[in-house]
Each structure stands twice: as C-alpha cells, then as structure tokens.
Design a protein around this motif. Structure first.
Motif, PDB file in Angstrom:
ATOM      1  N   ASN A   5       2.442 -12.023   6.736  1.00  0.00           N
ATOM      2  CA  ASN A   5       2.359 -10.583   6.938  1.00  0.00           C
ATOM      3  C   ASN A   5       3.514 -10.113   7.798  1.00  0.00           C
ATOM      4  N   ILE A   6       4.042  -8.928   7.505  1.00  0.00           N
ATOM      5  CA  ILE A   6       5.076  -8.300   8.333  1.00  0.00           C
ATOM      6  C   ILE A   6       4.409  -7.177   9.130  1.00  0.00           C
ATOM      7  N   HIS A   7       4.608  -7.204  10.444  1.00  0.00           N
ATOM      8  CA  HIS A   7       4.006  -6.184  11.306  1.00  0.00           C
ATOM      9  C   HIS A   7       5.101  -5.538  12.144  1.00  0.00           C
ATOM     10  N   PRO A   8       5.037  -4.202  12.303  1.00  0.00           N
ATOM     11  CA  PRO A   8       6.135  -3.490  12.974  1.00  0.00           C
ATOM     12  C   PRO A   8       6.019  -3.383  14.492  1.00  0.00           C
ATOM     13  N   SER A   9       5.659  -4.515  15.137  1.00  0.00           N
ATOM     14  CA  SER A   9       5.711  -4.566  16.602  1.00  0.00           C
ATOM     15  C   SER A   9       5.906  -6.022  17.015  1.00  0.00           C
TER      16      SER A   9
ATOM     17  N   SER B 156       0.832  -1.213   0.000  1.00  0.00           N
ATOM     18  CA  SER B 156       0.000   0.000   0.000  1.00  0.00           C
ATOM     19  C   SER B 156       0.864   1.260   0.000  1.00  0.00           C
ATOM     20  N   GLY B 157       2.206   1.060   0.152  1.00  0.00           N
ATOM     21  CA  GLY B 157       3.046   2.242   0.335  1.00  0.00           C
ATOM     22  C   GLY B 157       4.371   2.204  -0.390  1.00  0.00           C
ATOM     23  N   SER B 158       5.463   2.576   0.314  1.00  0.00           N
ATOM     24  CA  SER B 158       6.767   2.811  -0.335  1.00  0.00           C
ATOM     25  C   SER B 158       7.414   1.525  -0.855  1.00  0.00           C
ATOM     26  N   GLY B 159       7.079   0.372  -0.263  1.00  0.00           N
ATOM     27  CA  GLY B 159       7.563  -0.884  -0.826  1.00  0.00           C
ATOM     28  C   GLY B 159       8.990  -1.240  -0.478  1.00  0.00           C
ATOM     29  N   THR B 160       9.526  -0.774   0.660  1.00  0.00           N
ATOM     30  CA  THR B 160      10.892  -1.177   1.022  1.00  0.00           C
ATOM     31  C   THR B 160      10.951  -2.656   1.367  1.00  0.00           C
ATOM     32  N   ASN B 161       9.871  -3.200   1.926  1.00  0.00           N
ATOM     33  CA  ASN B 161       9.836  -4.653   2.189  1.00  0.00           C
ATOM     34  C   ASN B 161       9.759  -5.427   0.879  1.00  0.00           C
ATOM     35  N   LEU B 162       8.998  -4.911  -0.075  1.00  0.00           N
ATOM     36  CA  LEU B 162       8.978  -5.504  -1.426  1.00  0.00           C
ATOM     37  C   LEU B 162      10.386  -5.487  -2.014  1.00  0.00           C
TER      38      LEU B 162
ATOM     39  N   GLY C 111      -6.622  -0.830  13.290  1.00  0.00           N
ATOM     40  CA  GLY C 111      -6.206   0.530  13.631  1.00  0.00           C
ATOM     41  C   GLY C 111      -4.711   0.665  13.873  1.00  0.00           C
ATOM     42  N   TYR C 112      -4.010  -0.459  13.971  1.00  0.00           N
ATOM     43  CA  TYR C 112      -2.552  -0.427  14.223  1.00  0.00           C
ATOM     44  C   TYR C 112      -1.807  -0.702  12.920  1.00  0.00           C
ATOM     45  N   TYR C 113      -1.367   0.356  12.259  1.00  0.00           N
ATOM     46  CA  TYR C 113      -0.579   0.208  11.035  1.00  0.00           C
ATOM     47  C   TYR C 113       0.297   1.437  10.836  1.00  0.00           C
ATOM     48  N   GLY C 114       1.420   1.205  10.158  1.00  0.00           N
ATOM     49  CA  GLY C 114       2.336   2.307   9.855  1.00  0.00           C
ATOM     50  C   GLY C 114       2.850   2.986  11.112  1.00  0.00           C
ATOM     51  N   ILE C 115       2.998   4.312  11.023  1.00  0.00           N
ATOM     52  CA  ILE C 115       3.596   5.108  12.112  1.00  0.00           C
ATOM     53  C   ILE C 115       2.753   5.037  13.386  1.00  0.00           C
TER      54      ILE C 115
ATOM     55  N   LEU D 101       2.034 -10.061   2.473  1.00  0.00           N
ATOM     56  CA  LEU D 101       1.458  -8.738   2.754  1.00  0.00           C
ATOM     57  C   LEU D 101       2.605  -7.869   3.269  1.00  0.00           C
ATOM     58  N   ALA D 102       3.054  -6.950   2.422  1.00  0.00           N
ATOM     59  CA  ALA D 102       4.231  -6.118   2.723  1.00  0.00           C
ATOM     60  C   ALA D 102       3.804  -4.666   2.863  1.00  0.00           C
ATOM     61  N   GLY D 103       3.094  -4.415   3.966  1.00  0.00           N
ATOM     62  CA  GLY D 103       2.573  -3.071   4.169  1.00  0.00           C
ATOM     63  C   GLY D 103       1.216  -2.861   3.529  1.00  0.00           C
ATOM     64  N   PHE D 104       0.518  -3.984   3.261  1.00  0.00           N
ATOM     65  CA  PHE D 104      -0.836  -3.904   2.688  1.00  0.00           C
ATOM     66  C   PHE D 104      -1.793  -3.552   3.817  1.00  0.00           C
ATOM     67  N   LEU D 105      -2.605  -2.489   3.613  1.00  0.00           N
ATOM     68  CA  LEU D 105      -3.346  -1.945   4.753  1.00  0.00           C
ATOM     69  C   LEU D 105      -4.831  -2.262   4.755  1.00  0.00           C
ATOM     70  N   LYS D 106      -5.211  -3.349   4.088  1.00  0.00           N
ATOM     71  CA  LYS D 106      -6.619  -3.743   4.122  1.00  0.00           C
ATOM     72  C   LYS D 106      -6.741  -5.170   4.658  1.00  0.00           C
TER      73      LYS D 106
ATOM     74  N   VAL E  33      13.042  -0.188  13.418  1.00  0.00           N
ATOM     75  CA  VAL E  33      12.268  -1.431  13.279  1.00  0.00           C
ATOM     76  C   VAL E  33      12.247  -1.888  11.828  1.00  0.00           C
ATOM     77  N   LEU E  34      12.229  -0.933  10.899  1.00  0.00           N
ATOM     78  CA  LEU E  34      12.174  -1.285   9.468  1.00  0.00           C
ATOM     79  C   LEU E  34      13.378  -2.134   9.061  1.00  0.00           C
ATOM     80  N   VAL E  35      14.541  -1.840   9.637  1.00  0.00           N
ATOM     81  CA  VAL E  35      15.751  -2.624   9.340  1.00  0.00           C
ATOM     82  C   VAL E  35      15.533  -4.087   9.750  1.00  0.00           C
ATOM     83  N   ILE E  36      14.928  -4.262  10.910  1.00  0.00           N
ATOM     84  CA  ILE E  36      14.660  -5.617  11.431  1.00  0.00           C
ATOM     85  C   ILE E  36      13.593  -6.298  10.587  1.00  0.00           C
ATOM     86  N   GLU E  37      12.575  -5.540  10.190  1.00  0.00           N
ATOM     87  CA  GLU E  37      11.517  -6.099   9.331  1.00  0.00           C
ATOM     88  C   GLU E  37      12.108  -6.728   8.078  1.00  0.00           C
ATOM     89  N   HIS E  38      12.994  -5.986   7.443  1.00  0.00           N
ATOM     90  CA  HIS E  38      13.591  -6.461   6.191  1.00  0.00           C
ATOM     91  C   HIS E  38      14.326  -7.778   6.404  1.00  0.00           C
TER      92      HIS E  38
HETATM   93  N1  LIG Z   1      -0.014  -3.421  10.172  1.00  0.00           N
HETATM   94  C1  LIG Z   1       0.655  -3.400   8.896  1.00  0.00           C
HETATM   95  C2  LIG Z   1       1.804  -2.432   8.911  1.00  0.00           C
HETATM   96  O1  LIG Z   1       1.807  -1.485   9.682  1.00  0.00           O
HETATM   97  N2  LIG Z   1       2.752  -2.671   8.011  1.00  0.00           N
HETATM   98  C3  LIG Z   1       3.918  -1.830   7.949  1.00  0.00           C
HETATM   99  O2  LIG Z   1       3.837  -0.943   6.844  1.00  0.00           O
HETATM  100  C4  LIG Z   1       5.179  -0.589   6.488  1.00  0.00           C
HETATM  101  C5  LIG Z   1       5.314  -0.722   4.995  1.00  0.00           C
HETATM  102  O3  LIG Z   1       6.579  -0.232   4.629  1.00  0.00           O
HETATM  103  P1  LIG Z   1       7.111  -0.498   3.128  1.00  0.00           P
HETATM  104  O4  LIG Z   1       5.984  -0.102   2.204  1.00  0.00           O
HETATM  105  O5  LIG Z   1       8.333   0.363   3.017  1.00  0.00           O
HETATM  106  O6  LIG Z   1       7.435  -1.967   3.037  1.00  0.00           O
HETATM  107  C6  LIG Z   1       6.118  -1.548   7.223  1.00  0.00           C
HETATM  108  O7  LIG Z   1       6.707  -0.916   8.342  1.00  0.00           O
HETATM  109  C7  LIG Z   1       5.178  -2.634   7.689  1.00  0.00           C
HETATM  110  O8  LIG Z   1       5.584  -3.277   8.888  1.00  0.00           O
END
Ligand SMILES: NCC(=O)N[C@@H]1O[C@H](COP(=O)([O-])[O-])[C@@H](O)[C@H]1O
Ligand SMILES: Nc1nc2c(c(=O)[nH]1)N[C@@H](CN(C=O)c1ccc(C(=O)N[C@@H](CCC(=O)O)C(=O)O)cc1)CN2
Length: 218
Positions: free
Chosen positions: A108-112, A11-17, A121-125, A87-92, A176-181
């Motif tokens: 799915n990757i979750h940042p906690s 759904s966003g910048s795609g660094t995990n992608l 309600g818990y996503y992103g920042i 699911l790499a930051g997919f918000l639905k 946390v993003l470094v660890i996610e990757h």
């Molecule tokens: N609950 C889902 C959630 O918050 N996902 C988070 O969205 C970001 C996507 O970053 P990216 O687009 O750079 O991969 C990541 O931090 C991921 O953990």
C-alpha cells in the motif's frame, strides 16, 4: 525470473497506477498488470487502464461487508493467478482473511510518514490537512505491506518532504504525490525481483551485508 502478475486496486485518479504502467512500458518492472479493480465506477484510473488495454472492472463495495467484498477480490486474484496486489489509493479496508492469504504480497502507498497521520479516517487530502493543522515541518510518503489493520504493516520504504510555511494541504498533496510515485515503483521493483525479506516488523533487502546480524537482533 518469471514476470510477476499484479493486480492494482484504486478508488480515484490513478496517478500511482499510471506510474506503474509507465515503469512496465519502460521495462523497469518485472511485472504485468493483469487487472485493475476500482470500488468507484467514476475513478479515472479505470480510464487509464482502458487506454492501455488492461483488463479493468468496477466492484461496488456499497452494501457489502468488508469480508464480502474481500471475498470477491480473492476470487478474482485466484482466477487471475495474481502474485502481488498494489493498493494505489484504494479506500476500503481489506479483510483479515484476504490479508492472511496474501501475507506480505499486498503493498500500500500512504501519503504520510507512518506512524504519523494514518489509520482509519486518514486518506486522501485529509492526511495533508491534518499535517498542516498539526504544524509538522516534515512529512512524506510510505510504502508498506498490508496487514489486517489500516496502515500498520511492515514498512518497505519511506521518503520525506519539507513542509514550507506557505504550504497548503493541496500544495503538500502535490509535493508528496511526486515522492509517492518514486517510492512505489522502487518498492514494487524490489518486491517483483524477490529482493525483500520481512523479519518481524522490519523489511530488509536480501543479501544485505547485515542480514544475518539483523536476523539475530530480532
Ligand atoms: N490512505 C490511502 C491514501 O490516502 N492513499 C492516497 O490516495 C491517493 C491516490 O492518488 P492516485 O489515485 O492519483 O494514485 C494517493 O495520494 C495515495 O497516497
Ligand atoms: N487491511 C488493510 N486494508 C487496507 C489498508 C491496510 O493497511 N490494511 N490500507 C488502505 C489504504 N489506506 C491508507 O493507506 C486507507 C484507506 C481508507 C481508510 C478509511 O478510513 N476508509 C474509510 C472509508 C473511506 C471511503 O469509503 O470513502 C473507512 O474504511 O471507514 C483508511 C486508510 C486500504 N486498505
């Protein structure tokens, strides 16, 4: 072992992608990204896919029910003969039907560190804002199988990071993003190599010397 066909939802910048793309290029993953799907037409992750020559598409989830957009996704997964979905930051939230048809094949990757700071309600920042607000000294990231509820599926891998006194939600997000990757690639590698076994809520590595005793304990 045949190369696994994966779909990556963003759904966003795609660094995990990007780290999945890089891991495949470095021959660290027995996988091929067949398609990248975003519900945000402006997601930079679509640009990342395009640059790599990976099929990518925008599917609007606006004005669609969870079941309706999940059905669209399922049609694409079947057409592309997808083995696993990331699911790499997919918000639905995905529908129960889709999740059941792809039981233990969607991660799915979750940042906690689930079960903290997760769920609807818990996503992103927002996740990191809650962690800072609560005053935790340790947070981290989690890779889990996706079930019908948000962030409640069996946990594949977790890794922690310390929260420093000077951390902000933004600085914590970067740490946390470094660890996610790292844990996303590590988990996907085990999945694609058929190394994971789910026993109840527990995910263990096949061939684990305690596998049989774990089997009995659960
Ligand atoms: N609950 C889902 C959630 O918050 N996902 C988070 O969205 C970001 C996507 O970053 P990216 O687009 O750079 O991969 C990541 O931090 C991921 O953990
Ligand atoms: N069936 C499931 N679907 C999804 C899961 C899951 O575990 N089971 N994980 C999420 C990813 N995620 C956390 O990791 C997550 C994403 C989004 C939300 C959320 O509350 N979304 C809002 C809408 C946000 C928006 O459209 O901008 C909402 O649904 O109201 C919570 C957790 C992906 N799908």
């Amino acid at each position: 072992m045949p190369v696994k066909k994966i779909a990556v939802l963003i759904s966003g910048s795609g660094t995990n992608l990007q780290v999945i793309i890089d891991a495949i290029l470095q021959k660290k993953l027995n996988a091929e990204i067949k398609i990248v799907i975003s519900n945000n037409k402006d997601a930079y992750g679509l640009v990342r896919a395009e640059k790599q020559g990976i099929k990518n598409m925008f599917i609007s989830t606006r004005d669609l029910t969870c079941e309706e957009y999940s059905e669209k996704l399922l049609e694409i997964f079947n057409k592309e003969e997808i083995d696993f979905v990331v699911l790499a930051g997919f918000l639905k939230i995905l529908s129960k039907d889709l999740v059941m048809q792809y039981k233990n094949r969607i991660i799915n990757i979750h940042p906690s560190l689930i079960p903290s700071f997760c769920g609807k309600g818990y996503y992103g920042i927002k996740v990191h804002e809650k962690a800072i607000e609560y005053g935790v000294k340790v947070t981290g990231a989690t890779v889990h199988f996706v079930d019908e509820n948000a962030d409640t599926g069996p946990i594949i891998e977790q890794r922690a990071v310390d929260v420093d006194d000077f951390d902000t939600a933004k600085s914590l997000q970067q740490k946390v993003l470094v660890i996610e990757h790292e844990i996303l690639v590590s988990s996907l590698k085990k999945l694609c190599n058929d190394e994971l076994k789910v026993i109840g809520r527990r995910v263990i590595k096949k061939g684990d010397k305690d596998e049989k005793s774990i089997d009995k304990r659960i």
